[in-house]
Design an enzyme around this catalytic site. Structure first.
Site, PDB file in Angstrom:
ATOM      1  N   GLY A  13      -9.809  59.186  98.107  1.00 42.47           N
ATOM      2  CA  GLY A  13      -9.145  58.690  99.315  1.00 42.47           C
ATOM      3  C   GLY A  13      -8.321  57.434  99.104  1.00 42.47           C
ATOM      4  N   ARG A  31     -10.272  56.002  93.131  1.00 43.96           N
ATOM      5  CA  ARG A  31     -11.391  56.391  93.991  1.00 43.96           C
ATOM      6  C   ARG A  31     -10.902  57.409  95.012  1.00 43.96           C
ATOM      7  NH1 ARG A  31     -12.432  50.781  97.354  1.00 43.96           N
ATOM      8  NH2 ARG A  31     -10.294  50.061  97.325  1.00 43.96           N
ATOM      9  N   GLY A  45      -7.648  57.190  79.940  1.00 41.65           N
ATOM     10  CA  GLY A  45      -7.803  57.167  81.398  1.00 41.65           C
ATOM     11  C   GLY A  45      -7.660  55.732  81.885  1.00 41.65           C
ATOM     12  N   ASP A  74     -10.197  32.421  81.575  1.00 41.85           N
ATOM     13  CA  ASP A  74      -9.326  33.107  82.534  1.00 41.85           C
ATOM     14  C   ASP A  74      -9.661  32.749  83.986  1.00 41.85           C
ATOM     15  OD1 ASP A  74      -7.250  35.505  82.665  1.00 41.85           O
ATOM     16  OD2 ASP A  74      -8.650  35.688  84.332  1.00 41.85           O
ATOM     17  N   GLU A 107      -6.976  30.409  86.297  1.00 38.56           N
ATOM     18  CA  GLU A 107      -6.295  30.848  87.530  1.00 38.56           C
ATOM     19  C   GLU A 107      -6.698  29.989  88.735  1.00 38.56           C
ATOM     20  OE1 GLU A 107      -7.642  34.752  86.927  1.00 38.56           O
ATOM     21  OE2 GLU A 107      -9.388  34.630  88.230  1.00 38.56           O
ATOM     22  N   LYS A 151      -2.050  37.854  79.278  1.00 37.05           N
ATOM     23  CA  LYS A 151      -2.086  36.515  79.872  1.00 37.05           C
ATOM     24  C   LYS A 151      -0.895  36.361  80.821  1.00 37.05           C
ATOM     25  CE  LYS A 151      -5.681  35.973  78.729  1.00 37.05           C
ATOM     26  NZ  LYS A 151      -6.723  35.613  79.656  1.00 37.05           N
ATOM     27  N   SER A 210      -2.858  45.414  90.100  1.00 39.06           N
ATOM     28  CA  SER A 210      -1.746  44.662  89.511  1.00 39.06           C
ATOM     29  C   SER A 210      -1.514  45.120  88.066  1.00 39.06           C
ATOM     30  CB  SER A 210      -2.096  43.164  89.549  1.00 39.06           C
ATOM     31  OG  SER A 210      -1.190  42.405  88.824  1.00 39.06           O
TER      32      SER A 210
HETATM   33  N1  LIG Z   1      -3.872  40.936  87.986  1.00 45.63           N
HETATM   34  C1  LIG Z   1      -3.543  40.701  86.727  1.00 45.63           C
HETATM   35  O1  LIG Z   1      -2.373  40.576  86.381  1.00 45.63           O
HETATM   36  C2  LIG Z   1      -4.600  40.629  85.680  1.00 45.63           C
HETATM   37  C3  LIG Z   1      -5.810  41.265  85.864  1.00 45.63           C
HETATM   38  N2  LIG Z   1      -6.695  41.339  84.828  1.00 45.63           N
HETATM   39  C4  LIG Z   1      -7.923  42.088  84.988  1.00 45.63           C
HETATM   40  O2  LIG Z   1      -7.570  43.461  85.156  1.00 45.63           O
HETATM   41  C5  LIG Z   1      -8.545  44.130  85.986  1.00 45.63           C
HETATM   42  C6  LIG Z   1      -7.856  44.762  87.190  1.00 45.63           C
HETATM   43  O3  LIG Z   1      -7.307  43.732  87.984  1.00 45.63           O
HETATM   44  P1  LIG Z   1      -6.051  43.986  88.928  1.00 45.63           P
HETATM   45  O4  LIG Z   1      -5.113  44.919  88.315  1.00 45.63           O
HETATM   46  O5  LIG Z   1      -5.558  42.654  89.313  1.00 45.63           O
HETATM   47  O6  LIG Z   1      -6.664  44.726  90.173  1.00 45.63           O
HETATM   48  P2  LIG Z   1      -7.423  44.154  91.478  1.00 45.63           P
HETATM   49  O7  LIG Z   1      -8.395  43.111  91.121  1.00 45.63           O
HETATM   50  O8  LIG Z   1      -6.390  43.791  92.480  1.00 45.63           O
HETATM   51  O9  LIG Z   1      -8.179  45.462  91.948  1.00 45.63           O
HETATM   52  C7  LIG Z   1      -7.450  46.494  92.565  1.00 45.63           C
HETATM   53  C8  LIG Z   1      -7.902  47.837  92.131  1.00 45.63           C
HETATM   54  O10 LIG Z   1      -9.323  47.957  92.231  1.00 45.63           O
HETATM   55  C9  LIG Z   1      -9.604  49.178  92.899  1.00 45.63           C
HETATM   56  N3  LIG Z   1     -10.894  49.113  93.580  1.00 45.63           N
HETATM   57  C10 LIG Z   1     -11.366  48.127  94.378  1.00 45.63           C
HETATM   58  N4  LIG Z   1     -12.600  48.446  94.817  1.00 45.63           N
HETATM   59  C11 LIG Z   1     -12.909  49.663  94.283  1.00 45.63           C
HETATM   60  C12 LIG Z   1     -14.023  50.515  94.358  1.00 45.63           C
HETATM   61  N5  LIG Z   1     -15.107  50.187  95.054  1.00 45.63           N
HETATM   62  N6  LIG Z   1     -13.984  51.689  93.684  1.00 45.63           N
HETATM   63  C13 LIG Z   1     -12.899  52.011  92.943  1.00 45.63           C
HETATM   64  N7  LIG Z   1     -11.805  51.261  92.843  1.00 45.63           N
HETATM   65  C14 LIG Z   1     -11.815  50.089  93.493  1.00 45.63           C
HETATM   66  C15 LIG Z   1      -8.479  49.309  93.895  1.00 45.63           C
HETATM   67  O11 LIG Z   1      -8.422  50.636  94.317  1.00 45.63           O
HETATM   68  P3  LIG Z   1      -7.372  51.162  95.402  1.00 45.63           P
HETATM   69  O12 LIG Z   1      -6.095  51.267  94.635  1.00 45.63           O
HETATM   70  O13 LIG Z   1      -7.929  52.452  95.822  1.00 45.63           O
HETATM   71  O14 LIG Z   1      -7.328  50.112  96.472  1.00 45.63           O
HETATM   72  C16 LIG Z   1      -7.298  48.883  93.052  1.00 45.63           C
HETATM   73  O15 LIG Z   1      -6.802  49.943  92.292  1.00 45.63           O
HETATM   74  C17 LIG Z   1      -9.558  43.052  86.347  1.00 45.63           C
HETATM   75  O16 LIG Z   1     -10.568  43.094  85.371  1.00 45.63           O
HETATM   76  C18 LIG Z   1      -8.750  41.754  86.204  1.00 45.63           C
HETATM   77  O17 LIG Z   1      -9.537  40.616  86.000  1.00 45.63           O
HETATM   78  C19 LIG Z   1      -6.410  40.812  83.592  1.00 45.63           C
HETATM   79  C20 LIG Z   1      -5.231  40.175  83.367  1.00 45.63           C
HETATM   80  C21 LIG Z   1      -4.274  39.943  84.417  1.00 45.63           C
HETATM   81  C1  LIG Z   2      -3.506  34.207  86.872  1.00 43.00           C
HETATM   82  C2  LIG Z   2      -4.224  35.341  87.304  1.00 43.00           C
HETATM   83  C3  LIG Z   2      -4.751  36.372  86.351  1.00 43.00           C
HETATM   84  O1  LIG Z   2      -5.776  35.881  85.525  1.00 43.00           O
HETATM   85  C4  LIG Z   2      -3.668  36.832  85.458  1.00 43.00           C
HETATM   86  C5  LIG Z   2      -2.449  37.392  86.029  1.00 43.00           C
HETATM   87  O2  LIG Z   2      -3.765  36.678  84.258  1.00 43.00           O
HETATM   88  C6  LIG Z   2      -5.333  37.415  87.280  1.00 43.00           C
HETATM   89  O3  LIG Z   2      -6.549  37.493  87.315  1.00 43.00           O
HETATM   90  O4  LIG Z   2      -4.572  38.057  88.003  1.00 43.00           O
HETATM   91 MG   LIG Z   3      -5.443  35.872  83.492  1.00 45.55          MG
HETATM   92 MG   LIG Z   4      -7.649  36.543  85.933  1.00 43.91          MG
END
Ligand SMILES: NC(=O)C1=CN([C@@H]2O[C@H](COP(=O)(O)OP(=O)(O)OC[C@H]3O[C@@H](n4cnc5c(N)ncnc54)[C@H](OP(=O)(O)O)[C@@H]3O)[C@@H](O)[C@H]2O)C=CC1
Ligand SMILES: CC[C@](O)(C(C)=O)C(=O)O
Ligand SMILES: [Mg+2]
Ligand SMILES: [Mg+2]
Length: 522
Positions: free
Chosen positions: A100, A98, A65, A251, A255, A188, A71
């Site tokens: 809606g 979530r 799941g 991390d 960033e 990364k 992202s």
């Molecule tokens: N961005 C990246 O490339 C990287 C991220 N990470 C890690 O991956 C994880 C996800 O990050 P990322 O993909 O960037 O997503 P975001 O931090 O941008 O979070 C977005 C997601 O969170 C959901 N969300 C926000 N609030 C709630 C809530 N109250 N209940 C349920 N869902 C919620 C959103 O739902 P909705 O779609 O409904 O808006 C959306 O799907 C984090 O732990 C991050 O640190 C690790 C490496 C790189």
């Molecule tokens: C640089 C941002 C990051 O840590 C990543 C893409 O690895 C994130 O939190 O989005």
């Molecule tokens: Mg990172």
């Molecule tokens: Mg990060």
């Protein structure tokens, strides 16, 4: 302070830069010892030729799941699904959102559907999953963790892509439930690059973004193999071990530093400086932003950090030295402050508080200013072959990157983490997006944690460079010969070289904003 920041399993930290011996074992994947400066680490090299081993690594997992659709989730869910399908594994990948959520439509467009049970409300999906890949925002994880843990079925594994939740639990004196495996695979690089490189690598035994992995709790005894399988299925060129704490310290710090916040601050400060010196806005953008994203990072990506310096001659070399000498210490001062804020838990609290305010104060636009409007014009007329290598810009950028590296090494992080979090991610994953469509396209394709932190810290870099570094140069501060000598003989250069050997065979390519012609960014 909670010390040490870096404490992976089976690792004895003798000092910050020597004696770290990564010692995980795998019965499924071949491990490889890599020498980084005076340390040895164990890594697993990825590749599509390893996909036939995935069913063994995912043994006991029938349903994955993936929770969220930000992202990372679209990239991870699709890569996992494609890789497992390719080897005929009978494992379903489902998306949980979530109630809606506006992301349902996008997930459907990518082939997940309520009809076939691969898309649903997040708690229903969590309840049915053997591996819960929790990719909602870090702030949302901190808010919902109790309900999420309670919904997980007995024996299921919690999969994270960040150590943030551990940081939060530690700060409130709580723990993960003891009866479950807790692992992390942390690409990364930003989600879109995880997917883009995976697609590009289909014909060349894979390409992708390196991942660190952590085994925080291993009740089943299978956690390491599952983590390695997950990273390989994502397309990671190599995987290295970390701990959840070492991961979140590096991390969240990275960033806010050179990956996003610092590069943004550097460009803003140089863009103004060059205009003060008489350049047109277009030329100033070219000599600052374009010089970094279209020239400096490409040299670093293929030849290493020192190659930027070595490619300069005569006066240009001296200009680099002056800019480097003046920028290193001010940049390091802010970087050390960021590290301390992260490792003390302050920055995690900031992100959580920001999450609570988000409905009232959504994250603002960062590319509406003159800098980025001019940038759009410059990009539209860009000739890739004529992007300058400005030696002053190079000195400031490289000094900030080196200062970031030094703080991480002094805090005891292993080279694999330091190089990925300070160099490879900047040049191979993130800057290509800034080059393609400006700063907001890079920052806002990242996590909520990253985009809020980048907004907070970018102005600090802008301010300190303008106030301390550029004034020092203008007041005739001499080159700091010791600093330059330290840079030239720095141990990180060999570590970057080693990592480059493990680099994917293809460079990320994106589509030019003004046409549908694909351009190779690196
Ligand atoms: N961005 C990246 O490339 C990287 C991220 N990470 C890690 O991956 C994880 C996800 O990050 P990322 O993909 O960037 O997503 P975001 O931090 O941008 O979070 C977005 C997601 O969170 C959901 N969300 C926000 N609030 C709630 C809530 N109250 N209940 C349920 N869902 C919620 C959103 O739902 P909705 O779609 O409904 O808006 C959306 O799907 C984090 O732990 C991050 O640190 C690790 C490496 C790189
Ligand atoms: C640089 C941002 C990051 O840590 C990543 C893409 O690895 C994130 O939190 O989005
Ligand atoms: Mg990172
Ligand atoms: Mg990060």
């Amino acid at each position: 302070f909670q010390q040490p920041a870096f404490a992976p399993r089976s690792v004895v930290a003798q000092s910050s830069t020597s004696g770290l011996h990564m010692a995980f074992e795998s019965k499924i994947f071949e491990t490889q010892e890599v020498t980084f400066a005076d340390t040895k680490e164990i890594i697993v090299k990825g590749g599509r030729d390893l996909f036939p081993l995935l069913p063994k690594a995912f043994e006991g997992i029938e349903k994955i799941g993936v929770i969220g659709w930000g992202s990372q989730a679209p990239a991870q869910a699709q890569n996992l699904k494609d890789s497992l399908k390719e080897v005929g594994a009978d494992i379903t990948v489902s998306i949980g959102l979530r109630e809606g959520s506006s992301s349902f439509e996008e997930a459907k467009d990518c082939g997940f559907s309520e009809e076939d049970g691969t898309l649903g409300e997040m708690f229903s999906v969590i309840k049915e999953s053997d591996l819960v890949v929790l990719l909602i925002s870090d702030a949302a994880q901190a808010k919902l963790y109790k309900e999420i843990f309670a919904a997980m079925k007995p024996g299921a594994t919690l999969g994270l892509s960040h150590g943030f939740l551990l940081g939060h639990l530690d700060s409130i004196g709580e723990k993960f439930p003891e009866n479950m495996d807790v692992i992390a695979v942390c690409p990364k690089g930003m989600g879109p690059s995880v997917r883009r490189l995976y697609e590009q690598g289909k014909d060349v035994n894979g390409a992708g973004i390196n991942s660190s992995f952590a085994v925080h709790q291993d009740v089943s005894g299978k956690a390491t193999e599952l983590a390695l399988g997950w990273g390989i299925a994502l397309g990671s060129p190599f995987m290295f071990e970390t701990s959840l704490r070492s991961e979140y310290c590096s991390d969240i710090y990275g960033e806010r530093g050179i990956l996003l916040g610092a590069v943004h601050g550097i460009v803003e400060s140089l863009y103004r400086r060059y205009q003060r010196q008489g350049m047109s806005p277009e030329q100033a953008f070219l000599e600052s932003s374009e010089s970094i994203t279209g020239n400096i990072v490409k040299i670093i990506s293929t030849k290493g950090i020192k190659a930027v310096y070595e490619s300069l001659d005569g006066d240009d070399k001296e200009t680099f030295q002056k800019a480097y000498s003046a920028s290193y210490k001010p940049a390091k001062e802010i970087l050390q402050e960021i590290y301390d804020e992260v490792s003390s838990g302050n920055e995690i609290r900031t992100v959580i508080m920001h999450g609570a305010r988000i409905d009232k104060y959504p994250v603002g636009k960062i590319d509406g200013t003159d800098t980025w409007k001019v940038g759009e014009k410059v990009r539209a007329e860009r000739d890739e072959d004529k992007i300058p290598l400005n030696p002053f810009t190079a000195g400031v950028y490289v000094a900030t990157m080196m200062a970031q590296i030094d703080v991480l090494l002094e805090e005891g992080h292993p080279y694999s983490e330091v190089v990925n979090e300070s160099v490879i991610e900047a040049v191979d994953s993130l800057c290509p997006y800034m080059h393609y469509r400006g700063v907001a396209f890079m920052v806002d394709n990242c996590s909520f944690t990253a985009k809020t932190g980048s907004r907070k810290w970018a102005p600090r870099f802008d301010y300190i460079l303008d106030q301390l570094a550029y004034t020092a140069v203008d007041n005739g501060a001499p080159v700091n010969e010791q600093l330059i000598a330290d840079f030239e003989k720095h141990s990180v250069h060999q570590a970057v070289e080693e990592c480059c050997k493990l680099r994917p065979a293809v460079d990320i390519s994106l589509f030019a904003e003004t046409s549908t012609k694909e351009i190779v960014i690196q």
